[in-house]
Write an enzyme that holds these catalytic residues in place. Structure first.
Site, PDB file in Angstrom:
ATOM      1  N   HIS A 119     -41.013 -41.232  41.362  1.00 52.84           N
ATOM      2  CA  HIS A 119     -40.502 -40.732  40.843  1.00 52.84           C
ATOM      3  C   HIS A 119     -39.117 -41.454  40.414  1.00 52.84           C
ATOM      4  CE1 HIS A 119     -41.887 -38.097  44.558  1.00 52.84           C
ATOM      5  NE2 HIS A 119     -42.085 -39.382  45.388  1.00 52.84           N
ATOM      6  N   HIS A 212     -45.572 -45.953  45.904  1.00 58.00           N
ATOM      7  CA  HIS A 212     -45.138 -44.122  46.940  1.00 58.00           C
ATOM      8  C   HIS A 212     -44.853 -45.027  47.726  1.00 58.00           C
ATOM      9  CE1 HIS A 212     -45.378 -41.587  44.026  1.00 58.00           C
ATOM     10  NE2 HIS A 212     -46.197 -42.328  43.022  1.00 58.00           N
ATOM     11  N   GLU A 294     -48.777 -45.479  48.872  1.00 58.81           N
ATOM     12  CA  GLU A 294     -48.290 -44.992  49.759  1.00 58.81           C
ATOM     13  C   GLU A 294     -48.089 -46.717  50.671  1.00 58.81           C
ATOM     14  OE1 GLU A 294     -46.544 -42.810  49.638  1.00 58.81           O
ATOM     15  OE2 GLU A 294     -47.479 -41.130  48.413  1.00 58.81           O
TER      16      GLU A 294
END
Length: 331
Positions: A119, A212, A294
């Protein structure tokens, strides 16, 4: 990367989920020692089979995505001087990514690593741009998303940049040349998922890692590493990188649990800490070994406590670095 949002890199809310091709095993047992304001969030709860749930809960924030950035609290170690990271200037080199840097000496001299912070803090101000669809080989998906956050408002985009800075420092100390796909507002949004893959490809990276943090349901805990599945469609052909990416992912997973103490995900990957996907543009379009990690679930209070700690983020960077170094050395 959260399971919140139509892409980066996620299936669209309510859309079909691609089943995992079966959990991959990793020797974690021997290595175990002993967390959006002002934008739309699409929340999908993951499932134990590693393929995600077929049910999506959509939550819309009230603020417009074009409003000013919300005032968020500071978190430990985000200042580069506190974290020991050497962010440096975000010089551009004719692409959307900052320039590569490296010390030129050490055990990883000559090796190139691309770090992809998931992001971008500026994404929420560019809704039309990040909603534009791009070709990921198997289909078309949104360019990017805003990502998720802890309940207290610490955003995934801030988390990923902080860990990326720390990771860059560690790898440069080993002599690697390191390139980030974006850094410190350059570019101001994105890049799109296809461009993130192209940056790694153009750099001829020896390894690429996308950082992430997830946005699953409270009680869902732990990290998982996402590996590319064998995809051959359109511009995507992951077949040449699947074996090396699996090796990279297993090494990162093993070292991550060893250094951080974060358990493998209890909601994806069957306890292995590994998940295979074929619907992620950042993996589908890569021609170099690449994985996603993640690091934990921002919506779980226990994981959020870790993710908002500068000390723990340093450990996260150390665990990821150890896995990359092991992969690049082949040992």
């Amino acid at each position: 990367m959260s399971y919140l949002g139509p892409e980066f890199d996620q299936p669209r809310p309510g859309g079909p989920r691609r089943p995992r091709r079966g959990p991959l095993t990793v020797a974690l047992a021997a290595l175990v020692p002993g967390a959006l304001l002002g934008w739309v969030v699409y929340e999908t709860v993951g499932s134990s089979d590693g393929g995600g749930s077929d049910q999506a809960a959509v939550r819309s924030a009230t603020a417009s995505p074009t409003t000013s950035a919300p005032l968020l609290p500071s978190y430990p170690g985000e200042d580069d001087k506190q974290s020991g990271a050497s962010a440096g200037p975000s010089a551009r080199t004719g692409s959307s990514a900052p320039a590569a840097s490296g010390s030129g000496s050490g055990s990883l001299k000559g090796k190139v690593v691309v770090i992809d912070p998931g992001h971008n803090p500026g994404n929420f101000q560019h809704a039309s741009e990040i909603n534009r669809k791009v070709d990921i080989g198997t289909n078309r998906k949104e360019c990017d998303t805003t990502g998720t956050s802890t309940n207290a408002g610490y955003t995934e985009a801030r988390f990923t940049l902080d860990v990326a800075h720390r990771l860059r420092t560690l790898l440069e100390q080993q002599g690697a040349t390191v390139k980030l796909t974006h850094d410190d507002g350059s570019p101001s949004w994105g890049p799109c998922v296809d461009e993130r893959a192209r940056i790694g490809n153009a750099a001829h990276a020896d390894a690429a890692v996308s950082i992430h943090a997830d946005g699953a349901a409270p009680g869902d805990r732990g990290f998982h590493v996402i590996l590319p599945g064998p995809v051959h469609a359109g511009a995507a052909d992951t077949r040449p990188i699947v074996p090396a990416s699996k090796d990279l992912g297993e090494r990162i997973a093993g070292n991550f649990v060893r250094v951080t103490g974060e358990p493998p995900s209890n909601y994806l990957g069957g306890g292995t800490g590994l998940v295979t996907r074929e619907d992620l543009g950042g993996l589908n379009l890569s021609t170099v070994p690449k994985v996603f990690i993640e690091c934990g679930n921002m919506r779980d209070s226990k994981d959020a406590e870790s993710l908002t700690s500068g000390t723990w983020r340093q450990k996260a960077a150390e665990g990821i670095s150890a896995g990359i170094v092991s992969f690049l050395r082949g040992s």
